[in-house]
Design an enzyme around this catalytic site. Sequence first.
Site, PDB file in Angstrom:
ATOM      1  N   LYS A   1     -10.512  10.233  57.982  1.00 19.89           N
ATOM      2  CA  LYS A   1      -9.712  11.375  58.477  1.00 19.89           C
ATOM      3  C   LYS A   1      -8.695  10.916  59.520  1.00 19.89           C
ATOM      4  O   LYS A   1      -7.531  11.280  59.473  1.00 19.89           O
ATOM      5  CB  LYS A   1     -10.576  12.437  59.191  1.00 19.89           C
ATOM      6  CG  LYS A   1     -11.696  13.035  58.443  1.00 19.89           C
ATOM      7  CD  LYS A   1     -12.310  14.186  59.231  1.00 19.89           C
ATOM      8  CE  LYS A   1     -13.000  13.813  60.536  1.00 19.89           C
ATOM      9  NZ  LYS A   1     -14.169  12.958  60.440  1.00 19.89           N
TER      10      LYS A   1
ATOM     11  N   ARG B   1     -16.088  21.996  63.239  1.00 23.85           N
ATOM     12  CA  ARG B   1     -17.255  21.257  62.754  1.00 23.85           C
ATOM     13  C   ARG B   1     -18.426  22.196  62.502  1.00 23.85           C
ATOM     14  O   ARG B   1     -19.473  21.741  62.031  1.00 23.85           O
ATOM     15  CB  ARG B   1     -17.676  20.242  63.817  1.00 23.85           C
ATOM     16  CG  ARG B   1     -17.265  18.807  63.535  1.00 23.85           C
ATOM     17  CD  ARG B   1     -17.758  17.990  64.700  1.00 23.85           C
ATOM     18  NE  ARG B   1     -17.897  16.589  64.441  1.00 23.85           N
ATOM     19  CZ  ARG B   1     -16.969  15.677  64.702  1.00 23.85           C
ATOM     20  NH1 ARG B   1     -15.805  16.032  65.167  1.00 23.85           N
ATOM     21  NH2 ARG B   1     -17.236  14.399  64.491  1.00 23.85           N
TER      22      ARG B   1
ATOM     23  N   ARG C   1     -25.391  11.822  63.417  1.00 18.95           N
ATOM     24  CA  ARG C   1     -24.065  12.396  63.143  1.00 18.95           C
ATOM     25  C   ARG C   1     -23.938  12.793  61.674  1.00 18.95           C
ATOM     26  O   ARG C   1     -23.375  13.828  61.357  1.00 18.95           O
ATOM     27  CB  ARG C   1     -22.975  11.402  63.565  1.00 18.95           C
ATOM     28  CG  ARG C   1     -22.931  11.244  65.084  1.00 18.95           C
ATOM     29  CD  ARG C   1     -22.106  10.053  65.523  1.00 18.95           C
ATOM     30  NE  ARG C   1     -20.716  10.177  65.187  1.00 18.95           N
ATOM     31  CZ  ARG C   1     -19.889   9.154  65.018  1.00 18.95           C
ATOM     32  NH1 ARG C   1     -20.341   7.917  65.149  1.00 18.95           N
ATOM     33  NH2 ARG C   1     -18.630   9.352  64.739  1.00 18.95           N
TER      34      ARG C   1
ATOM     35  N   ARG D   1     -17.315   1.991  69.656  1.00 19.53           N
ATOM     36  CA  ARG D   1     -17.709   3.318  70.122  1.00 19.53           C
ATOM     37  C   ARG D   1     -19.201   3.358  70.391  1.00 19.53           C
ATOM     38  O   ARG D   1     -20.002   2.870  69.594  1.00 19.53           O
ATOM     39  CB  ARG D   1     -17.344   4.356  69.060  1.00 19.53           C
ATOM     40  CG  ARG D   1     -15.904   4.746  69.100  1.00 19.53           C
ATOM     41  CD  ARG D   1     -15.519   5.625  67.961  1.00 19.53           C
ATOM     42  NE  ARG D   1     -16.365   6.805  67.803  1.00 19.53           N
ATOM     43  CZ  ARG D   1     -16.019   7.859  67.078  1.00 19.53           C
ATOM     44  NH1 ARG D   1     -14.864   7.894  66.467  1.00 19.53           N
ATOM     45  NH2 ARG D   1     -16.837   8.883  66.958  1.00 19.53           N
TER      46      ARG D   1
ATOM     47  N   ARG E   1     -16.047  -0.912  62.716  1.00 25.90           N
ATOM     48  CA  ARG E   1     -14.961  -0.311  63.528  1.00 25.90           C
ATOM     49  C   ARG E   1     -14.935  -0.856  64.959  1.00 25.90           C
ATOM     50  O   ARG E   1     -15.975  -1.041  65.572  1.00 25.90           O
ATOM     51  CB  ARG E   1     -15.192   1.208  63.675  1.00 25.90           C
ATOM     52  CG  ARG E   1     -15.137   1.952  62.412  1.00 25.90           C
ATOM     53  CD  ARG E   1     -14.721   3.382  62.597  1.00 25.90           C
ATOM     54  NE  ARG E   1     -15.675   4.257  63.261  1.00 25.90           N
ATOM     55  CZ  ARG E   1     -15.697   5.571  63.062  1.00 25.90           C
ATOM     56  NH1 ARG E   1     -14.860   6.124  62.206  1.00 25.90           N
ATOM     57  NH2 ARG E   1     -16.544   6.325  63.701  1.00 25.90           N
TER      58      ARG E   1
HETATM   59  P1  AMP Z   1     -15.274  12.113  66.271  1.00 25.33           P
HETATM   60  O1  AMP Z   1     -14.408  11.106  66.920  1.00 25.33           O
HETATM   61  O2  AMP Z   1     -14.508  13.222  65.586  1.00 25.33           O
HETATM   62  O3  AMP Z   1     -16.309  11.498  65.348  1.00 25.33           O
HETATM   63  O4  AMP Z   1     -16.087  12.851  67.445  1.00 25.33           O
HETATM   64  C1  AMP Z   1     -16.940  12.117  68.302  1.00 25.33           C
HETATM   65  C2  AMP Z   1     -17.939  13.052  68.931  1.00 25.33           C
HETATM   66  O5  AMP Z   1     -17.258  14.038  69.712  1.00 25.33           O
HETATM   67  C3  AMP Z   1     -18.811  13.850  67.961  1.00 25.33           C
HETATM   68  O6  AMP Z   1     -19.910  13.129  67.476  1.00 25.33           O
HETATM   69  C4  AMP Z   1     -19.225  15.018  68.870  1.00 25.33           C
HETATM   70  O7  AMP Z   1     -20.213  14.631  69.787  1.00 25.33           O
HETATM   71  C5  AMP Z   1     -17.951  15.288  69.654  1.00 25.33           C
HETATM   72  N1  AMP Z   1     -17.071  16.246  68.941  1.00 25.33           N
HETATM   73  C6  AMP Z   1     -15.819  16.035  68.463  1.00 25.33           C
HETATM   74  N2  AMP Z   1     -15.328  17.132  67.883  1.00 25.33           N
HETATM   75  C7  AMP Z   1     -16.277  18.084  67.991  1.00 25.33           C
HETATM   76  C8  AMP Z   1     -16.385  19.434  67.573  1.00 25.33           C
HETATM   77  N3  AMP Z   1     -15.387  20.042  66.900  1.00 25.33           N
HETATM   78  N4  AMP Z   1     -17.532  20.111  67.875  1.00 25.33           N
HETATM   79  C9  AMP Z   1     -18.530  19.512  68.539  1.00 25.33           C
HETATM   80  N5  AMP Z   1     -18.515  18.259  68.954  1.00 25.33           N
HETATM   81  C10 AMP Z   1     -17.401  17.528  68.687  1.00 25.33           C
END
Ligand code: AMP
Length: 227
Positions: A13, A88, A172, A161, A127
Site C-alpha cells: 500500500k 482499519r 497485526r 520498525r 524491510r
Molecule cells: P502501518 O504503518 O499502517 O502498518 O501502522 C503501524 C501501526 O500504527 C499499526 O499497527 C497500528 O498500531 C497503528 N495504526 C495506524 N493506522 C491505524 C488506524 N487507522 N487505526 C488504528 N491503529 C492504527
Amino acid sequence: MNLVLLGAPGSGKGTQAQRLHEQHHLVHLSTGDMLRRSIDRGEPLGLKAKSFIDAGELVPDDVMIDMIAERIKQPDCSNGFILDGFPRTLKQAEALDKMLPSLGKDLDHVIQIKVEEKTLVERIAGRFSCAKCRESYHELYKKTKKEGVCDICGSTEFVRRSDDMPETIKNRFRLYREQTMPLLDYYQGKSILTQIDGHQPIEVVASTIDQLLFGNDQVKPSKTSSL
Ligand code: AMP
C-alpha cells in the site's frame, strides 16, 4: 480523486501510495507514518500511540478519527488524497463516511491489494528504512543504490520498525483479518471496491491502479484467496 488503499501489512500500500503521490500529486496520508513522526517528535499523541504500535495493537478509534479529520481539513487535501492505513475498523469507515460530506468531499475508489500471508511475512522480514529521512527500503526488492547509504539523504544509519518483529506481525495479521477485512463487504456494498493481485511486480500493480483511476481499461479481479 480521493481513495482508500486497503491491504495487510506488507501488501505494498505504502509503495503504491507514494508513487501515486509522486506521479499524480495526490496527498499521501499514511496514518502509520503520521503516528511514527509524532512519536519521534515526542508529542502527546505519539506517546499515547507508542505502546499500541509496539504491541501490534490498533490505536483507539477515537484517536485515529480525530487525527485524520484534522488532516483531511488541510487545504493541500482539496486536490485529492490517498488514505493508507485508515480506515482499519468499521467504526473508522463509518466515521469517514460522515466526515467527508461535511467537508464537501467523497470517496471515489477503495482498492484492496491482496497478498498471501506467506509472501507478506517474507516481505516484512526484509524491510528497513533510513534512520534520518525515513525513506523505506527492502533487502531484496528495493536496495539502496550504494550499499549502506540512503539514496535520498546520504545517511548511513538505518532502522527496522519495532512492530515488524515476528510475534508482533502475527498480531497485526490477526487484527487485519478480524477488524479490517469486514471493510471489504462494507465497500463492496457501496460498489467502490476493486481488488488487485498484489503478488504481481510493483509496476504491474501500479499500471493496474492507473488504469482503474485514470484510464478506461477494465481491471481483472484477483483470483487468489489472499489476505
Ligand atoms: P502501518 O504503518 O499502517 O502498518 O501502522 C503501524 C501501526 O500504527 C499499526 O499497527 C497500528 O498500531 C497503528 N495504526 C495506524 N493506522 C491505524 C488506524 N487507522 N487505526 C488504528 N491503529 C492504527
